[in-house]
Every structure is written in structure tokens, then in C-alpha cells.
Design a protein around this motif. Structure first.
Motif, PDB file in Angstrom:
ATOM      1  N   LYS A 313       3.549 -57.375   7.043  1.00 55.07           N
ATOM      2  CA  LYS A 313       2.128 -57.163   6.696  1.00 55.07           C
ATOM      3  C   LYS A 313       1.854 -57.298   5.205  1.00 55.07           C
ATOM      4  O   LYS A 313       0.875 -56.749   4.705  1.00 55.07           O
ATOM      5  CB  LYS A 313       1.645 -55.786   7.173  1.00 55.07           C
ATOM      6  CG  LYS A 313       1.777 -55.575   8.666  1.00 55.07           C
ATOM      7  CD  LYS A 313       1.149 -54.249   9.044  1.00 55.07           C
ATOM      8  CE  LYS A 313       1.436 -53.897  10.483  1.00 55.07           C
ATOM      9  NZ  LYS A 313       1.127 -52.525  10.817  1.00 55.07           N
ATOM     10  N   SER A 317      -3.087 -60.827   6.016  1.00 57.35           N
ATOM     11  CA  SER A 317      -2.852 -60.119   7.281  1.00 57.35           C
ATOM     12  C   SER A 317      -3.158 -61.037   8.460  1.00 57.35           C
ATOM     13  O   SER A 317      -3.856 -62.044   8.323  1.00 57.35           O
ATOM     14  CB  SER A 317      -3.726 -58.872   7.363  1.00 57.35           C
ATOM     15  OG  SER A 317      -5.084 -59.269   7.394  1.00 57.35           O
ATOM     16  N   ASP A 338      -4.061 -56.475  13.970  1.00 55.49           N
ATOM     17  CA  ASP A 338      -3.760 -55.041  13.774  1.00 55.49           C
ATOM     18  C   ASP A 338      -2.708 -54.524  14.765  1.00 55.49           C
ATOM     19  O   ASP A 338      -2.531 -53.317  14.896  1.00 55.49           O
ATOM     20  CB  ASP A 338      -5.034 -54.165  13.867  1.00 55.49           C
ATOM     21  CG  ASP A 338      -6.066 -54.556  12.822  1.00 55.49           C
ATOM     22  OD1 ASP A 338      -5.670 -55.047  11.735  1.00 55.49           O
ATOM     23  OD2 ASP A 338      -7.276 -54.393  13.088  1.00 55.49           O
ATOM     24  N   GLU A 340       0.519 -56.139  14.914  1.00 59.37           N
ATOM     25  CA  GLU A 340       1.621 -57.049  14.577  1.00 59.37           C
ATOM     26  C   GLU A 340       2.926 -56.661  15.256  1.00 59.37           C
ATOM     27  O   GLU A 340       3.694 -57.514  15.699  1.00 59.37           O
ATOM     28  CB  GLU A 340       1.873 -57.055  13.057  1.00 59.37           C
ATOM     29  CG  GLU A 340       0.822 -57.752  12.240  1.00 59.37           C
ATOM     30  CD  GLU A 340      -0.369 -56.875  11.872  1.00 59.37           C
ATOM     31  OE1 GLU A 340      -0.527 -55.783  12.458  1.00 59.37           O
ATOM     32  OE2 GLU A 340      -1.153 -57.291  10.997  1.00 59.37           O
TER      33      GLU A 340
END
Ligand code: GCU
Length: 448
Positions: A313, A317, A338, A340
Motif C-alpha cells: 500500500k 493505492s 481497500d 488489498e
């Protein structure tokens, strides 16, 4: 069963040193599940330039640029199959885990490209034997792909050194040029470092190029899409999930240029490298993964969705890349915004798809957006797959200093001083690498 990798994890600690208030990263290589954490060493080699960090953070505090803020993460294991089988042989990799890995990237990131067209036709539009003050022959080629009654054409150019090995065939480096035509001008009225054709020719390599946007516009509108190859060949994917997207279309373009290079008797098709910078670097990696005729792949600052590990991250992003450039990737990729850590792969597996072929990853100092250390660590983590072929990548703590290229058999890495760009320095280093690995002739490549 979800694959996890407990072999290596990167953990950061903050500490203060005498007289300095700073954040430094501590790299802990964690041994297998049964082992103990060992080797707590401060990462050697390249360190982010504090001035770059401060400048970035003053512009934008939303993104993570400091190593200390990289969350702990667990990577999917490149060599454990979906059914839990451990891969220990090349055969298992090639027959089971490699196809499974390709499928993961098709399904969740780049989309499913159509199979190679039934027919690909080439027309040499121009041959100029005295290009580059007599050093090269310029050929401009129109490439038409035909399938199921539909066709799509774009053109490519190749400068071929007039001084070639006795075989008459020169190895070639193909640039996926996502920038404007001035950045990669085969007429050489415009000469820029981004595509230093004179230097490439002087080193004995053919310099091939095509405009990425001639294959698929770098634009997410429906109208733009209709003008590119995806407007003609829809591919087998579902638009709501895994239809092919722009990066995959550019990689497809590279494969069609390769189709041409295989027919050119002045080219050594067993030694063709595909090169790309940034979004073009992402495409070069996917071209190398999907088309094993490319004997070498170079990604320069390919960053998020390219070489760098998503779970870190750091820098760009997954959210921002998908929001700004949704058309580069398939719809499924957006489901991991969001999330990952839930991605069923990470980018070391994309690099692993290139094994055992030559792979050169490059980053630049000021380019925190692309997460330089994440690109290097990804190459490190592709190591077990290279290992099946008796090759190695690098150790996690071996990231080199600025402009100190590191090579190990079929892999290479450097980090250049300066900004996000493709420069003469990057080309020179990849050619040094190609010189080393291409000292011996190889057999003819098969079809993809
Ligand atoms: C943007 C994008 C990157 C990309 C880069 C480029 O910065 O966020 O992912 O690599 O453009 O292609 O230049």
C-alpha cells in the motif's frame, strides 16, 4: 483454500538515532512457520530521499510514502496450488500452477484477452536502408489481425542495425510507447531519451516500437474504446467481471508486433525483449506473462498493478489507480479497492509468470508513487519460481544503492537517480543485461 506465505514478511519499526529524528525501516526476514524470526537488519542499499518524502507529504498527506507505515502483510504463496498442492517441480509449475496463476491475473486484474487471431497479415509500407545516417534500416509495417470476419489494423516500426551478426539476424527490443509519437519517432526528426534508437542500434539491437494508443486509446470513454482493438474483438470476458481492459490490449499489440518480428529474416526472434515504462511497463509485464516468445521483459517504474507489491500500500493505492484509470483493468479488480489483503494474488506472481526468461525491473529514486522497494521485493518474491529452473532472484535485504545495477543470471534490477521517466541510463542498463544473457544463440521459439 487461500494460499498464504509465511516465508517472508516486512515489518517496520520507527526509531530515533542520535541527533536525528527520523523514521527508519527495519527489515525482518521471517523464516518458515516452523522457524523463528531472524536477521533483523536495517534495509541496506537505497533509502528514500528525505527531501522527496517531505515534498510529497507536504503536497498530499493522504498517501503512504514511509516504509514505517507499510502494514504487515502476508503474500500468497507462488508455489502452492489452489487445492493446496505444493509445487516442487517445473512440470507441476508449467502444467498446473502457472496456468492457475495466469487465470488469476486474467480474472482479477487485466481481463481475458482474445486468443491469437486466426490470421495476421503484414504489409511493409516503407523500407529505408539508410536510416540513422546509414546505421540502420527502417521498416514501417502495417499489421492486420483477422478473426471471425472482423479485422483490426495498426502499424509498428523497426530500426534494424545494418551491422548484424553473421546470422544476419539482430536481437530486438520492442518498446510499447504509451507517450506521444515524438517520444518514439522512427523518423528521428525528434530524438528523445525515452527511446534512444541511435544508442540501441549502436549496441547491435534492433529498436522496434508501436504506439500503444494505436491499439487501444488511453481513455476510458465508450467512444474511445470503440476505436481500439477492443471495439473490434470483444474477447471472451464478461464486462461486469473479467473482460479485457486497456493494459491487456496494449500487451496484445506487443504480441502482434512479435508475430511480425518472427517473419523478418533480419531479426533474431529468439531474442526479443519487450520494454515499457509506467503504464507501458504494466503492459510489458503482462505481454511477457502471456506470450512466452518474449525472451526478455523490462518494466521501468511500472508500480501499482505492475511490478510493485500491492499489499504494501505504499504510493499509489489500488483505490486511486482504479478511480483514475478504471479502463486499464477489469471490473473485478475494483472489488479489491481497500481490500488489498484479500486479492487472490500479488504482483510477485506476475513476475513469476516470466520465469525462467530474462526479467529486468527498474525504478527511479523520486518515484515513490511506484513504490520502488515494493518493486524490488516483488522480484525477490518471484525467486522460488525462478528457483524451479535452477535460477535465483535476490535476497530481501539486497536492494542496491542508487545507480548500482544488480544482476543475477536471468534477473536484473536498478534504481536510477531522478524522476519517474524512462531515460538513457535505463536503456543502457537493460542492454548491458541483455548483452550478458544473450551471448549464446537459442533455439527457435514456438508459437505463444
Ligand atoms: C499515473 C498512474 C501510474 C502510472 C503512471 C504512468 O501516475 O497513477 O499508475 O504508472 O501514471 O503511466 O505514467
Amino acid at each position: 483454500m487461500r494460499c498464504i506465505n509465511l516465508w517472508t514478511s516486512v515489518v517496520q519499526l520507527r526509531f530515533r538515532t542520535m541527533g536525528l529524528t527520523g523514521t527508519a525501516a527495519l527489515l525482518l526476514a521471517i523464516l518458515p512457520v516452523t522457524g523463528q524470526p531472524v536477521a533483523s537488519t536495517q534495509p541496506t542499499g537505497w533509502q528514500p530521499n528525505p527531501a522527496v518524502l517531505t515534498a510529497l507529504e507536504s503536497k498530499n498527506t493522504k498517501w503512504v510514502y514511509r516504509e514505517a507505515e507499510v502494514p504487515a502483510y502476508t503474500l500468497p504463496e507462488a508455489l502452492v496450488c489452489a487445492d493446496g498442492t505444493k509445487v516442487t517441480t517445473r512440470q507441476q509449475w508449467e502444467q498446473k500452477r502457472r496456468p492457475e496463476t495466469l487465470e488469476l491475473f486474467e480474472k482479477y486484474e487485466f481481463g481475458r484477452s482474445p486468443k491469437a487471431p486466426a490470421d495476421v497479415r503484414f504489409e511493409v509500407l516503407e523500407t529505408k536502408a539508410d536510416a540513422l545516417e546509414g546505421a540502420a534500416t527502417l521498416k514501417r509495417v502495417s499489421i492486420t489481425s483477422i478473426d471471425a470476419g472482423k479485422s483490426f489494423a495498426f502499424s509498428a516500426a523497426v530500426l534494424i542495425p545494418n551491422k548484424r551478426p553473421t546470422s544476419g539476424r539482430a536481437p530486438a527490443l520492442l518498446l510499447i510507447n504509451h507517450r506521444n509519437e515524438r517520444s518514439g519517432d522512427p523518423t528521428r526528426q525528434s530524438r528523445v531519451e525515452f527511446w534512444p534508437a541511435e544508442e540501441i542500434i549502436a549496441r547491435g539491437y534492433a529498436a522496434a516500437i508501436f504506439q500503444a494508443e494505436a491499439v487501444d486509446p488511453d481513455n476510458g470513454s465508450t467512444g474511445a474504446r470503440a476505436k481500439g482493438v477492443r471495439g473490434v474483438f470483444a474477447g471472451p470476458g464478461n464486462p461486469e467481471q473479467d473482460a479485457w481492459a486497456t493494459i491487456a490490449a496494449w500487451a496484445w499489440g506487443a504480441s502482434r508486433v512479435m508475430d511480425y518480428l518472427q517473419t523478418d529474416t533480419q531479426i533474431d526472434a529468439t531474442r526479443v525483449g519487450v520494454v515499457g515504462h509506467s503504464r507501458g511497463g504494466k503492459a510489458a509485464l503482462w505481454a511477457g506473462a502471456t506470450d512466452q516468445r518474449f525472451a526478455l521483459v523490462m518494466s521501468n517504474s511500472s508500480g501499482r498493478g505492475g511490478a510493485s507489491l500491492t499489499r504494501r500500500k505504499l504510493g499509489e493505492s489500488l483505490r486511486i489507480i482504479n478511480e483514475r484509470f478504471p479502463y486499464w483493468f477489469n471490473a473485478n479488480y475494483k472489488k479489491y479497492i481497500d481490500r488489498e489483503n484479500e486479492l487472490p494474488f500479488d504482483q510477485h506472481q506476475l513476475l513469476a509468470l516470466i520465469a525462467p526468461r530474462a526479467l529486468y525491473v527498474a525504478s527511479s529514486d523520486a518515484d515513490m508513487w511506484a513504490d520502488q522497494r515494493g518493486e524490488f521485493l516483488s522480484l525477490v518474491q518471484a525467486g522460488p519460481v525462478y528457483g524451479l529452473y535452477g535460477a535465483k532472484t535476490f535476497a530481501a535485504d539486497a536492494m542496491p544503492e542508487l545507480e548500482t545495477p544488480l544482476t543475477n543470471g536471468s534477473v536484473g534490477y536498478h534504481i536510477r537517480r531522478g524522476e519517474h521517466d524512462l531515460k538513457l541510463y535505463d536503456w543502457q542498463r537493460v542492454m548491458d543485461f541483455a548483452d550478458k544473457i544473450w551471448t549464446k544463440p537459442k533455439a527457435d521459439p514456438g508459437k505463444p
